[in-house]
Design an enzyme around this catalytic site. Structure first.
Site, PDB file in Angstrom:
ATOM      1  N   SER A   1      38.382  44.690  41.325  1.00 42.06           N
ATOM      2  CA  SER A   1      36.985  44.754  40.902  1.00 42.06           C
ATOM      3  C   SER A   1      36.097  43.863  41.767  1.00 42.06           C
ATOM      4  O   SER A   1      34.887  43.773  41.532  1.00 42.06           O
ATOM      5  CB  SER A   1      36.856  44.309  39.435  1.00 42.06           C
ATOM      6  OG  SER A   1      37.505  45.217  38.570  1.00 42.06           O
TER       7      SER A   1
ATOM      8  N   GLY B   1      35.607  37.061  37.764  1.00 49.02           N
ATOM      9  CA  GLY B   1      35.439  37.618  36.420  1.00 49.02           C
ATOM     10  C   GLY B   1      36.290  38.823  36.099  1.00 49.02           C
ATOM     11  O   GLY B   1      36.090  39.454  35.063  1.00 49.02           O
TER      12      GLY B   1
ATOM     13  N   ARG C   1      43.307  41.888  50.964  1.00 46.89           N
ATOM     14  CA  ARG C   1      43.894  41.953  49.620  1.00 46.89           C
ATOM     15  C   ARG C   1      45.416  41.866  49.738  1.00 46.89           C
ATOM     16  O   ARG C   1      46.015  42.279  50.744  1.00 46.89           O
ATOM     17  CB  ARG C   1      43.496  43.292  49.009  1.00 46.89           C
ATOM     18  CG  ARG C   1      43.958  43.563  47.592  1.00 46.89           C
ATOM     19  CD  ARG C   1      43.077  42.886  46.600  1.00 46.89           C
ATOM     20  NE  ARG C   1      43.219  43.491  45.268  1.00 46.89           N
ATOM     21  CZ  ARG C   1      43.419  42.816  44.159  1.00 46.89           C
ATOM     22  NH1 ARG C   1      43.534  41.500  44.203  1.00 46.89           N
ATOM     23  NH2 ARG C   1      43.494  43.419  43.005  1.00 46.89           N
TER      24      ARG C   1
ATOM     25  N   THR D   1      39.344  34.330  39.988  1.00 43.15           N
ATOM     26  CA  THR D   1      38.787  34.620  41.276  1.00 43.15           C
ATOM     27  C   THR D   1      37.664  33.637  41.553  1.00 43.15           C
ATOM     28  O   THR D   1      37.168  33.011  40.637  1.00 43.15           O
ATOM     29  CB  THR D   1      38.289  36.071  41.221  1.00 43.15           C
ATOM     30  OG1 THR D   1      39.387  36.901  40.855  1.00 43.15           O
ATOM     31  CG2 THR D   1      37.678  36.546  42.495  1.00 43.15           C
TER      32      THR D   1
ATOM     33  N   ASN E   1      44.380  36.074  41.234  1.00 47.13           N
ATOM     34  CA  ASN E   1      44.306  36.960  40.077  1.00 47.13           C
ATOM     35  C   ASN E   1      44.017  36.126  38.831  1.00 47.13           C
ATOM     36  O   ASN E   1      42.868  35.849  38.553  1.00 47.13           O
ATOM     37  CB  ASN E   1      45.548  37.825  39.897  1.00 47.13           C
ATOM     38  CG  ASN E   1      45.278  38.990  38.931  1.00 47.13           C
ATOM     39  OD1 ASN E   1      44.137  39.408  38.772  1.00 47.13           O
ATOM     40  ND2 ASN E   1      46.315  39.490  38.283  1.00 47.13           N
TER      41      ASN E   1
END
Length: 584
Positions: free
Chosen positions: A467, A487, A119, A395, A415
């Site tokens: 998420s 999403g 990340r 994403t 993002n």
């Protein structure tokens, strides 16, 4: 005869809707009793079958790249990395070199599961109030469409780590197909044109205009060829010099130069200090299935397991698949999980996340005590639960299985669509706007409407909450399913609904993927439904007291299942050009 004709027409209309899913509806959902025509439609939908391995991604060209790697003897990790680099060329709004992500790996020979966190990181110059004005209110444009919105990219490091540690092919071999695609060009399709046209940030950046448009920022037309020469040169440099080029070499120098000129925060030291984390996966159990998924800084894994714990505590045997009652129970589960997300989840290097408590089945039983079949719980009445104490956050997704039993489930992102919209001059690399995934002002929603707390506040060197929910499901210890989706805030609910149909109702992979989905994230107190949801089901939810709003399609699940020596792949038709490709 008239009935048969109408039945055929209805089924045909569903197929057309499916093919045009990115513009509108997919299929009508079931209420408490499904129409015969809907059952007929599901009978027409089947996954792709293989006995040699499978690659599923959001782009057909990229999936073919990965499948070819399997045909050439590469393993699932080799294929996933090659697919990811190809997506940086063929799906520029989400595939990337300038973003980050999360990868789940199952190694067959060692029977080992690995979670890779690559990340993006907040730069060392980042601080908690950096996106607030003098009145203490969020400046949304600054956290979305400036270089200050960029976290330190992790994609290149993540791919390099996965390949060199767990792959079998060379770095050069897996990058070469993407480099060739970028240099020779890809044919522009309607989907690319549409997404470019709805992303004004691209036109606001001179370099993005030069890269993604024709002269004078004129949009390409479908059928024309887009050559990404700068990106091809960047891929060539990476192929020859390894990840070092991105974090210490010529690409790093170009990123830092652009940051200094454009008000970004990323420094040479930030890039040089970036590292990939190997983490212990989150594990859950639902019936005969073991769920292996992503730990923090993803919220997805914890809450996926938490949701299944709650589902397991409800009288599921009495609920029909596709019924309004099942949707009601799922919505109530969503509310409780997302309420906990807002309070407890963040980067575990900076905050304590009560992982064992949140994933404890006993805690789930406490949460579902006040879920009733005929009662809607207002979000205002739901607070983050009291978690038992223990000692000791556009994403895209790729799923791959190989014939040796290795599995990869990988989700990565810029993002938003095309990230910040800003391309680093001379590289062809778009920068992410992942800093918006932090709680810019605790208690205020981010661009996905998610409310975060102090646990996800901005801090130098911190990963923003995600998420992303790349997930592997094992059955009797053997790989059964790999899945995941883009999403934003809707990722967790999309994965949960697909897996509910498969694990609880034994629905086939294709049907579980195309069934209409709903979403609720605690705040705002709204149920988002796809346009394709059966009107009777929608009316039932409204009559129960839910506030219902129509949403664009929810998620884009890319999945592979393995049963009885056969691979089943299915690409969600909610996105055009997504494809499952067999390695046969």
């Amino acid at each position: 005869m008239l009935f048969v004709k109408k039945k055929i027409q209805y089924t045909a209309s569903l197929l057309v809707s499916c093919c045009l899913g990115f513009y509108g509806p997919l299929v009508s959902s079931a209420s408490d009793k499904e129409p015969d025509s809907l059952v007929s439609y599901y009978d027409l939908v089947h996954p792709i079958i293989s006995r040699s391995g499978m690659v599923v991604s959001q782009n057909d060209i990229a999936s073919e790249v990965g499948a070819q790697i399997l045909r050439e003897g590469g393993n699932a990790i080799d294929a996933a990395v090659a697919t990811a680099f190809a997506l940086a060329v063929t799906l520029p709004r989400a595939g990337n070199l300038g973003g980050g992500g999360m990868m789940m790996i199952h190694l067959a020979q060692e029977n080992k599961n690995i979670a890779l966190n690559y990340r993006e990181l907040a730069p060392e110059a980042a601080y908690e109030t950096m996106f607030l004005d003098k009145q203490g209110e969020p400046i949304s444009e600054k956290s979305l469409h400036t270089l200050a919105a960029a976290g330190v990219p992790g994609t290149v490091a993540g791919m390099h780590h996965a390949l060199t540690k767990y792959g079998t092919m060379t770095w050069s071999q897996v990058i070469a197909p993407a480099e060739k695609l970028a240099r020779e060009g890809i044919v522009i399709n309607d989907d690319i044109v549409r997404n470019i046209n709805v992303s004004p940030a691209l036109k606001d950046d001179a370099e993005s205009c030069r890269v993604y448009f024709k002269k004078d920022c004129v949009t390409y037309k479908p059928g024309e060829r887009l050559k990404q020469t700068d990106l091809a040169n960047s891929l060539s440099a990476l192929r020859k010099g390894g990840a070092e080029v991105f974090y210490h070499g010529e690409i790093a120098e170009k990123i830092v130069k652009a940051m200094k000129k454009g008000g970004g925060l990323i420094t040479a030291e930030d890039l040089a200090n970036y590292h990939v984390e190997e983490l212990t996966p989150i594990y859950g159990q639902f019936r005969d299935y073991q769920i292996v998924t992503m730990p923090p800084p993803s919220s997805g894994g914890i809450h996926l397991v938490q949701m299944f714990n709650m589902l397991d505590a409800l009288p599921l045997k009495t609920i029909e698949v596709g019924s309004a009652l099942l949707l009601h129970y799922q919505i109530e589960i969503f509310k409780r999980a997302y309420a906990d997300r807002s309070k407890y989840l963040g980067d575990t290097d900076f905050v304590h996340v009560p992982v064992k408590g949140l994933t404890d089945p006993a805690y789930a039983k406490q949460l579902v005590k006040n879920i009733k079949a005929d009662v809607v719980t207002p979000s205002s009445a739901i607070k983050a639960g009291k978690v038992p104490s223990y000692e000791s956050p556009d994403t895209t997704h790729i799923s791959v299985m190989d014939k040796q039993g290795n599995v990869v489930s990988n989700t990565y992102t810029l993002n938003h669509s095309f990230g910040s919209g800003i391309t680093i001059p001379g590289t062809g690399i778009l920068m992410n706007n992942t800093m918006d995934d932090f709680s810019i002002k605790p208690g205020s929603p981010n661009s996905y409407g998610l409310i975060g707390g102090e646990a996800n506040a901005i801090h130098a060197g911190k990963h923003p909450l995600s998420s992303m929910t790349p997930t592997i499901v094992l059955k009797q210890g053997k790989p059964f399913l790999a899945t995941g989706t883009p999403g934003g805030s809707k990722i967790i609910s999309s994965v949960f609904q697909q897996l509910t149909y498969i694990l609880a109702y034994d629905v086939n992979l294709a049907e579980a993927t195309i069934r209409p989905r709903v979403h609720h994230q605690w705040m705002p107190d709204v149920v988002y439904v796809e346009k394709s949801l059966n009107p009777d089901t929608r009316d039932k939810l409204l009559s129960m007291g839910y506030k219902v709003e129509q949403s664009k399609s929810l998620g884009s699940l890319q999945s592979v299942m393995y049963q009885e020596d056969v691979f089943f792949g299915y690409a969600d038709p909610r996105r055009p050009h997504a494809k499952a490709v067999a390695a046969d």
